[in-house]
Motif scaffolding. Structure first.
Motif, PDB file in Angstrom:
ATOM      1  N   LEU A 112       0.838  -1.186   0.000  1.00 37.13           N
ATOM      2  CA  LEU A 112       0.000   0.000   0.000  1.00 37.13           C
ATOM      3  C   LEU A 112       0.877   1.241   0.000  1.00 37.13           C
ATOM      4  O   LEU A 112       1.928   1.269   0.622  1.00 37.13           O
ATOM      5  CB  LEU A 112      -0.915   0.032   1.225  1.00 37.13           C
ATOM      6  N   THR A 113       0.448   2.269  -0.697  1.00 41.69           N
ATOM      7  CA  THR A 113       1.174   3.531  -0.728  1.00 41.69           C
ATOM      8  C   THR A 113       0.412   4.550   0.109  1.00 41.69           C
ATOM      9  O   THR A 113      -0.769   4.780  -0.131  1.00 41.69           O
ATOM     10  CB  THR A 113       1.326   4.059  -2.165  1.00 41.69           C
TER      11      THR A 113
ATOM     12  N   VAL B 185      -6.597   4.195  -7.258  1.00 43.58           N
ATOM     13  CA  VAL B 185      -6.225   5.534  -6.808  1.00 43.58           C
ATOM     14  C   VAL B 185      -7.434   6.171  -6.125  1.00 43.58           C
ATOM     15  O   VAL B 185      -8.513   6.261  -6.717  1.00 43.58           O
ATOM     16  CB  VAL B 185      -5.753   6.423  -7.983  1.00 43.58           C
ATOM     17  N   LEU B 186      -7.222   6.578  -4.879  1.00 45.71           N
ATOM     18  CA  LEU B 186      -8.263   7.268  -4.112  1.00 45.71           C
ATOM     19  C   LEU B 186      -7.871   8.732  -4.004  1.00 45.71           C
ATOM     20  O   LEU B 186      -6.735   9.042  -3.658  1.00 45.71           O
ATOM     21  CB  LEU B 186      -8.379   6.672  -2.713  1.00 45.71           C
ATOM     22  N   THR B 187      -8.797   9.624  -4.283  1.00 46.18           N
ATOM     23  CA  THR B 187      -8.537  11.056  -4.177  1.00 46.18           C
ATOM     24  C   THR B 187      -9.515  11.642  -3.171  1.00 46.18           C
ATOM     25  O   THR B 187     -10.736  11.495  -3.327  1.00 46.18           O
ATOM     26  CB  THR B 187      -8.702  11.761  -5.537  1.00 46.18           C
ATOM     27  N   ASP B 188      -8.980  12.299  -2.116  1.00 49.48           N
ATOM     28  CA  ASP B 188      -9.856  12.855  -1.090  1.00 49.48           C
ATOM     29  C   ASP B 188     -10.348  14.241  -1.488  1.00 49.48           C
ATOM     30  O   ASP B 188     -10.016  14.768  -2.552  1.00 49.48           O
ATOM     31  CB  ASP B 188      -9.189  12.842   0.285  1.00 49.48           C
TER      32      ASP B 188
ATOM     33  N   GLU C 187      -5.711  15.248  -2.403  1.00 48.02           N
ATOM     34  CA  GLU C 187      -4.605  14.346  -2.082  1.00 48.02           C
ATOM     35  C   GLU C 187      -4.948  12.940  -2.556  1.00 48.02           C
ATOM     36  O   GLU C 187      -6.093  12.502  -2.462  1.00 48.02           O
ATOM     37  CB  GLU C 187      -4.322  14.333  -0.580  1.00 48.02           C
ATOM     38  N   LYS C 188      -3.938  12.221  -3.057  1.00 46.91           N
ATOM     39  CA  LYS C 188      -4.140  10.880  -3.604  1.00 46.91           C
ATOM     40  C   LYS C 188      -3.442   9.818  -2.759  1.00 46.91           C
ATOM     41  O   LYS C 188      -2.370  10.052  -2.218  1.00 46.91           O
ATOM     42  CB  LYS C 188      -3.615  10.817  -5.031  1.00 46.91           C
ATOM     43  N   VAL C 189      -4.091   8.661  -2.668  1.00 53.12           N
ATOM     44  CA  VAL C 189      -3.545   7.478  -2.020  1.00 53.12           C
ATOM     45  C   VAL C 189      -3.755   6.349  -3.016  1.00 53.12           C
ATOM     46  O   VAL C 189      -4.816   6.251  -3.635  1.00 53.12           O
ATOM     47  CB  VAL C 189      -4.278   7.172  -0.695  1.00 53.12           C
ATOM     48  N   SER C 190      -2.751   5.477  -3.199  1.00 58.11           N
ATOM     49  CA  SER C 190      -2.886   4.429  -4.198  1.00 58.11           C
ATOM     50  C   SER C 190      -2.365   3.095  -3.705  1.00 58.11           C
ATOM     51  O   SER C 190      -1.612   3.032  -2.732  1.00 58.11           O
ATOM     52  CB  SER C 190      -2.148   4.818  -5.484  1.00 58.11           C
ATOM     53  N   SER C 191      -2.788   2.050  -4.399  1.00 60.94           N
ATOM     54  CA  SER C 191      -2.313   0.703  -4.109  1.00 60.94           C
ATOM     55  C   SER C 191      -2.400  -0.142  -5.380  1.00 60.94           C
ATOM     56  O   SER C 191      -3.311   0.045  -6.189  1.00 60.94           O
ATOM     57  CB  SER C 191      -3.152   0.061  -3.008  1.00 60.94           C
ATOM     58  N   LYS C 192      -1.479  -1.062  -5.509  1.00 64.87           N
ATOM     59  CA  LYS C 192      -1.505  -2.009  -6.630  1.00 64.87           C
ATOM     60  C   LYS C 192      -2.375  -3.201  -6.255  1.00 64.87           C
ATOM     61  O   LYS C 192      -2.416  -3.604  -5.088  1.00 64.87           O
ATOM     62  CB  LYS C 192      -0.089  -2.491  -6.945  1.00 64.87           C
ATOM     63  N   VAL C 193      -3.021  -3.764  -7.248  1.00 64.41           N
ATOM     64  CA  VAL C 193      -3.817  -4.964  -7.053  1.00 64.41           C
ATOM     65  C   VAL C 193      -3.669  -5.829  -8.302  1.00 64.41           C
ATOM     66  O   VAL C 193      -3.522  -5.323  -9.411  1.00 64.41           O
ATOM     67  CB  VAL C 193      -5.297  -4.614  -6.754  1.00 64.41           C
TER      68      VAL C 193
END
Length: 104
Positions: free
Chosen positions: A11-12, A88-91, A95-101
């Motif tokens: 997770l990033t 990619v989640l953007t609040d 701001e962005k939060v990302s994760s590979k799947v």
């Protein structure tokens, strides 16, 4: 000042972000079902969820409202083609939060 780092589970996270991605499971994804995102938000807010394939094409995009505190979001992945993706989640502040799947 924001600083990104990767955890052991891939997770990033971004220090200073309003939104935290606590868990993403199952990963890898097998067959059909739901991808579960456990989120932590300091406030009620609308977030954008985007899914990109390995060549950067946007596969899915939608907005949801989440509440202050812990939130559980489920994404159905029955139509996703096998391969690698980035969620990619953007609040609400951008701001962005990302994760590979990975989908098998």
């Amino acid at each position: 000042f924001y600083q990104a780092y990767k955890s052991q589970n891939g997770l990033t996270f971004t220090y200073g972000s309003k939104l935290k991605l606590l868990e993403l499971y199952p990963n890898p994804l097998m067959e059909t079902g739901d991808l579960t995102l456990m989120l932590l938000s300091p406030e009620d807010q609308d977030i954008q969820i985007e899914l990109f394939n390995t060549i950067g094409q946007k596969v899915e995009s939608f907005s949801i409202a989440i509440l202050e505190g812990r939130n559980k979001v489920s994404l159905n992945y029955r139509d996703w083609i096998a391969g690698g993706y980035v969620v990619v989640l953007t609040d609400s502040s951008g701001e962005k939060v990302s994760s590979k799947v990975t989908v098998y």
